[in-house]
Design an enzyme around this catalytic site. Structure first.
Site, PDB file in Angstrom:
ATOM      1  N   CYS A   6     119.834  18.533  60.395  1.00 12.28           N
ATOM      2  CA  CYS A   6     120.703  19.091  61.439  1.00 12.28           C
ATOM      3  C   CYS A   6     120.802  20.611  61.319  1.00 12.28           C
ATOM      4  O   CYS A   6     121.152  21.152  60.269  1.00 12.28           O
ATOM      5  CB  CYS A   6     122.101  18.480  61.328  1.00 12.28           C
ATOM      6  SG  CYS A   6     123.305  19.192  62.497  1.00 12.28           S
ATOM      7  N   CYS A  54     129.729  13.344  60.164  1.00 11.79           N
ATOM      8  CA  CYS A  54     128.417  13.810  59.694  1.00 11.79           C
ATOM      9  C   CYS A  54     127.906  12.993  58.505  1.00 11.79           C
ATOM     10  O   CYS A  54     126.692  12.853  58.318  1.00 11.79           O
ATOM     11  CB  CYS A  54     128.488  15.293  59.344  1.00 11.79           C
ATOM     12  SG  CYS A  54     128.954  16.327  60.759  1.00 11.79           S
ATOM     13  N   CYS A 111     125.668  10.346  59.677  1.00 14.48           N
ATOM     14  CA  CYS A 111     124.672  10.738  60.679  1.00 14.48           C
ATOM     15  C   CYS A 111     123.250  10.624  60.139  1.00 14.48           C
ATOM     16  O   CYS A 111     122.945  11.145  59.060  1.00 14.48           O
ATOM     17  CB  CYS A 111     124.912  12.180  61.127  1.00 14.48           C
ATOM     18  SG  CYS A 111     123.779  12.707  62.428  1.00 14.48           S
ATOM     19  N   CYS A 156     128.301  12.120  66.459  1.00 17.14           N
ATOM     20  CA  CYS A 156     128.304  13.569  66.733  1.00 17.14           C
ATOM     21  C   CYS A 156     129.348  13.859  67.811  1.00 17.14           C
ATOM     22  O   CYS A 156     129.059  14.392  68.877  1.00 17.14           O
ATOM     23  CB  CYS A 156     126.911  14.009  67.179  1.00 17.14           C
ATOM     24  SG  CYS A 156     126.632  15.796  67.105  1.00 17.14           S
ATOM     25  N   GLU A 178     127.204   3.270  85.364  1.00 20.72           N
ATOM     26  CA  GLU A 178     127.054   4.711  85.168  1.00 20.72           C
ATOM     27  C   GLU A 178     128.071   5.498  85.987  1.00 20.72           C
ATOM     28  O   GLU A 178     128.634   6.495  85.508  1.00 20.72           O
ATOM     29  CB  GLU A 178     125.637   5.165  85.518  1.00 20.72           C
ATOM     30  CG  GLU A 178     124.550   4.638  84.573  1.00 20.72           C
ATOM     31  CD  GLU A 178     124.742   5.101  83.136  1.00 20.72           C
ATOM     32  OE1 GLU A 178     125.521   6.049  82.894  1.00 20.72           O
ATOM     33  OE2 GLU A 178     124.116   4.512  82.233  1.00 20.72           O
ATOM     34  N   ASP A 223     123.738  14.216  79.342  1.00 19.92           N
ATOM     35  CA  ASP A 223     125.182  14.128  79.566  1.00 19.92           C
ATOM     36  C   ASP A 223     125.863  14.986  78.508  1.00 19.92           C
ATOM     37  O   ASP A 223     125.226  15.671  77.720  1.00 19.92           O
ATOM     38  CB  ASP A 223     125.655  12.671  79.514  1.00 19.92           C
ATOM     39  CG  ASP A 223     125.719  12.151  78.099  1.00 19.92           C
ATOM     40  OD1 ASP A 223     124.997  12.693  77.233  1.00 19.92           O
ATOM     41  OD2 ASP A 223     126.486  11.210  77.835  1.00 19.92           O
ATOM     42  N   TYR A 259     122.631  13.502  86.246  1.00 16.45           N
ATOM     43  CA  TYR A 259     122.750  12.573  85.114  1.00 16.45           C
ATOM     44  C   TYR A 259     122.515  11.131  85.545  1.00 16.45           C
ATOM     45  O   TYR A 259     121.673  10.419  84.983  1.00 16.45           O
ATOM     46  CB  TYR A 259     124.120  12.696  84.424  1.00 16.45           C
ATOM     47  CG  TYR A 259     124.370  11.477  83.571  1.00 16.45           C
ATOM     48  CD1 TYR A 259     123.728  11.337  82.346  1.00 16.45           C
ATOM     49  CD2 TYR A 259     125.149  10.413  84.037  1.00 16.45           C
ATOM     50  CE1 TYR A 259     123.883  10.184  81.584  1.00 16.45           C
ATOM     51  CE2 TYR A 259     125.311   9.264  83.286  1.00 16.45           C
ATOM     52  CZ  TYR A 259     124.678   9.152  82.061  1.00 16.45           C
ATOM     53  OH  TYR A 259     124.809   8.014  81.330  1.00 16.45           O
TER      54      TYR A 259
END
Length: 293
Positions: A211, A202, A205, A195, A39, A140, A122
């Site tokens: 959306c 899209c 997606c 995204c 991370e 994030d 985060y």
DNA sequence: TACACGTGGCT
DNA sequence: TAGCCAAGTGT
């Protein structure tokens, strides 16, 4: 009855189980320390650049105690060209704090994680969720962008609003903590792969039909464009050049070797003073410099 | 809140 | 090409 929030989480989680990348820090049985290291390395840094360095680090330093025992210079060299080398220094400090305050065990509690060097809002939640499976909103840049589009119907996320962002993501999490952890990583992965900031895919997606941004007719971004960080000609570039010289050196380096990286003397002095101030560089007698011991 | 903080690939 | 962008943190 399924709420719109529950439906978003379910759709993205289902997509994730089929399309997630096979990243090594997501493998079953990976330690909390290994997740924490991943991370920190991933902060502002692409996955592909992190992969080889993460493998090297976990092979060399499988436990916080191992990293804590190293001199800082070794840690900074092993960071290589990942960028933002203060992260390496903080990870080193973090390992030592884990040994001193937590018996070398990565804590599960978010507030204890937040108290560690280099661990912010985060990363603390990411470790608690992805390693320990607890239920927390993980926010994030990918998640903020996804929520801005899918929920708010905007083209992009506005400026960060810590409290509001956490609440917005919390509202999307399933009640069950295991399902919530999957949804959290799934939101991030969708933001990273579908995204995206530029050229969102899209058509691929799973949330296309619900959306908010699609339903609103894909309006253009409204607010002022996010200011992009300048790099060429800045102190950051000078610092990076000086750090590269010191990483490659096996002996303390004379000031002249650092001066050679940049023409402007005022900027050189400011950059070097900053590096010393940050603890990334030690000044030695006779105007020589080296990575910290 | 806004800014400093590396590096390199992509469009 | 020059700018955009990448799993943020600390001050």
């Amino acid at each position: 009855m399924t709420s719109p929030e529950e439906r978003l989480a379910a759709l993205v989680s289902e997509w994730y189980t089929e399309h997630a990348r096979d990243l090594p820090w997501r493998a079953p049985g990976v330690s909390a320390w290994a997740v924490l290291v991943s991370e920190v390395m991933l902060q502002q840094t692409p996955v592909n650049r992190v992969l080889p360095v993460w493998r090297e680090w976990l092979s060399r330093w499988p436990h916080p105690q191992d990293l804590a025992a190293e001199p800082a210079a070794e840690v900074i060299r092993a960071w290589g060209r990942l960028g933002y080398p203060r992260r390496a220094l903080r990870l080193h400090e973090c390992a030592r704090a884990l040994v001193e305050r937590h018996d070398g065990v990565v804590p599960r509690d978010v507030d204890a994680l937040l108290a560690l060097p280099g661990i912010g809002s985060y990363t603390a939640r990411a470790v608690a969720v992805f390693s320990y499976g607890d239920r927390h909103p993980v926010v994030d840049t990918n998640v903020r962008r996804f929520v801005a589009r899918a929920v708010a119907g905007d083209a992009d996320a506005g400026p960060p609003r810590a409290t509001a962002d956490l609440a917005a993501v919390e509202a999307l999490l399933p009640a069950d903590r295991t399902a919530a952890a999957v949804a959290s990583i799934a939101f991030m992965e969708l933001g990273a792969l579908i995204c995206t900031a530029r050229g969102p895919r899209c058509a691929d997606c799973p949330v296309y039909a619900e959306c908010g941004w699609q339903r609103a007719g894909r309006p253009a971004a409204t607010g002022p464009a996010r200011k992009v960080q300048k790099f060429a000609g800045t102190d950051r570039q000078v610092r990076g050049l000086m750090m590269a010289v010191l990483r490659d050196a096996t002996q303390p380096v004379p000031r002249a070797d650092l001066d050679a990286v940049w023409p402007d003397a005022t900027q050189r002095s400011r950059a070097l003073a900053g590096l010393v101030d940050d603890g990334l560089v030690h000044q030695l007698p006779r105007d020589r410099y080296a990575l910290p011991t």
